[in-house]
Design an enzyme around this catalytic site. Structure first.
Site, short mmCIF file in Angstrom:
data_model
loop_
_atom_site.label_atom_id
_atom_site.label_comp_id
_atom_site.label_asym_id
_atom_site.label_seq_id
_atom_site.Cartn_x
_atom_site.Cartn_y
_atom_site.Cartn_z
N GLU A 62 0.81 -1.21 0.00
CA GLU A 62 0.00 0.00 0.00
C GLU A 62 0.85 1.28 0.00
O GLU A 62 0.81 2.08 0.95
CB GLU A 62 -0.96 0.00 1.19
CG GLU A 62 -1.96 -1.15 1.14
CD GLU A 62 -3.03 -1.05 2.23
OE1 GLU A 62 -2.94 -0.15 3.08
OE2 GLU A 62 -3.95 -1.87 2.22
N GLU A 106 -5.06 -8.71 1.02
CA GLU A 106 -5.71 -8.34 2.28
C GLU A 106 -7.19 -8.17 2.03
O GLU A 106 -7.59 -7.50 1.07
CB GLU A 106 -5.17 -7.02 2.87
CG GLU A 106 -3.81 -7.09 3.49
CD GLU A 106 -3.42 -5.76 4.14
OE1 GLU A 106 -4.33 -5.00 4.57
OE2 GLU A 106 -2.21 -5.48 4.21
#
Length: 480
Positions: free
Chosen positions: A179, A384
């Site tokens: 991320e 995720e």
């Protein structure tokens, strides 16, 4: 390895669904959130150590100094994974545990911890999936300028080389960054993540040098890993929706898509920044920090794209004078969206998790279909997906979390639908194995499928752990 998997048959919404043979089932964690041992065996502070120890930054003054004490209880945690029956474990390496100053040789005690962890995973038939960077930059590199500086990208490549040399004989699947949007725009834009800076130019510079660091790290990994190793990056692709179909709201969604998604997919997957991003941010920076050759370096062949998804993003046009609702990334007087002052964020309708995030599995389906359309040759892995709920242990010591079971079941159904419709999705990693330090929320939010009693460190598998274990072992998603 993450093996190919495609689903050919449709399923009714309430019927059980069978995932393809070879679909990879896993769970995931991050180093600062679980390891603890913040000052042991040569580890020095990361930006998150510094941030968490700054009064007012993290709820209740919580830090990751102890976290879930995984550094000392890793054998117990690997045993839990074996009980779950998962095929893979996605974890991150702590840069300051391996290379405390971000420069120079590796600390062998730090590497030995990961060697032991990986060996135990392999002994139990669990594939290790290593992430090089999950936000814990060595503080000394931040003191020298951090990700807004080109030198940090160069140091990252050197660190990647050290990790690959030490673990490449054991680990076959690698991720460069987790991320990077959060690292750049929450860390340097809004300041709600470490290092807590609030400079829109620094945020855009950081985004570029994260792109560059990714490319340099891929090159370093390829130079040192076996030919059959797999290399990837994990992006939290925002599934952006306009509030209405008006041209103004549609343009607001385009702006956020550029800042959230295409700022990374452009360089990493296409070798170019989108022109509209440059135009949207022209009043912020002239992008002169992008040098000749940077985009070619950032654009390296990948074996798959990691996709993190929790909730969609709903936006509209604004004149900039009204009160905007939260964009879901923490409250700050500073925006993580440079050049997007005319965009308002709205709460998506429907039920929410304990984070206040809308529960909307249709967003995951639509996101996977879009990525498959935009990058048809690139396999996808859900690296995720999960939810925080207000879990507690009852007097008998049981933790029942029906909301998490429903959330995961519905999102897995969306993955199955995307497979059916042609998306090349090869695995799913549930976030997270353990309740843990949830960044600026401290220990107030529980994402784990295993409950952690923080005063004692006791681990209690929740009802969702038993449920997910059955799905992972059989590859069959039961109906609602």
């Amino acid at each position: 390895m993450v093996t190919a998997a495609r689903q050919q048959t449709a399923s009714a919404p309430d019927a059980s669904r069978t995932f393809p043979k070879g679909f990879l089932w896993g769970t995931a964690t991050a180093s600062y959130q679980i390891e603890g041992a913040a000052g042991e065996d040569g580890r020095t502070p990361s930006i998150w150590d510094t941030y968490a120890r700054t009064p007012g930054r993290v709820r209740n003054g919580d830090t990751g100094d102890i976290a879930t004490d995984h550094y000392h209880r890793w054998r117990e945690d690997v045993a839990l994974m074996a009980e779950l029956g998962v095929g893979a474990y996605r974890f991150s390496l702590a840069w300051p545990r391996i290379q405390p100053t971000g420069r120079g040789p590796a600390v062998q005690k730090g590497l030995d911890f990961y060697r032991r962890l990986v060996d135990d995973l392999l002994d139990k038939g669990i594939q290790p999936v290593a992430t090089l960077y999950h936000w814990d930059l060595p503080q000394e590199l931040e003191d020298a300028g951090g990700w807004p500086e080109r030198a940090t990208a160069e140091r990252f490549a050197e660190y990647a080389s050290l990790a690959a040399e030490a673990l490449g004989d054991r680990v076959r699947t690698w991720t460069t960054l987790n991320e990077p949007w959060c690292s750049a725009f929450l860390g340097y834009g809004s300041g709600v993540h470490a290092p807590g800076r609030t400079d829109p130019v620094a945020a855009l510079r950081a985004a570029h040098h994260l792109n560059l660091g990714h490319g340099l790290a891929v090159q370093a990994l390829r130079d040192r890993l076996r030919a059959d190793a797999q290399v990837s990056v994990t992006l939290n692709i925002h599934h952006v929706r306009p509030l209405t179909a008006t041209g103004a709201d549609t343009d607001a969604a385009r702006r956020i898509d550029a800042l959230a998604n295409r700022v990374f997919t452009g360089p990493m997957l296409r070798g170019a920044y989108p022109e509209d991003l440059f135009k949207d941010t022209a009043t912020v920076t002239d992008w002169s920090f992008v040098r000749d050759g940077d985009l070619a370096t950032a654009h390296q062949p990948l074996d798959f794209l990691g996709v993190n998804y929790y909730s969609p993003t709903l936006v509209s046009h604004s004149d900039g004078s009204g009160t905007h609702t939260s964009d879901g990334h923490g409250r700050s007087d500073f925006s993580p969206w440079p050049g997007a002052d005319t965009v308002a964020f709205h709460q998506s309708p429907g039920e929410t998790t304990a984070m206040g995030w809308a529960i909307d599995p249709s967003g995951l389906y639509e996101l996977l279909r879009r990525l498959s359309s935009d990058f048809p040759e690139l396999p996808l892995v859900i690296t995720e997906n999960g939810a925080a709920f207000d879990d507690y242990a009852d007097p008998e010591g049981n933790v029942n979390d029906p909301g998490r079971i429903a959330y995961v079941r519905d999102h897995l159904a969306a993955v199955h639908d995307a497979l059916r419709d042609g998306s090349d999705v090869r695995g799913y990693f549930l976030w997270s194995l353990l309740d843990n330090f949830e960044w600026a929320h401290g220990y107030s939010k529980r994402f784990g499928t295993v409950y952690v009693d923080y005063p004692t460190g006791r681990r209690i598998p929740k009802a969702s752990a038993r449920w997910y274990s059955q799905v992972a072992r059989t590859g069959v998603l039961p109906g609602a």
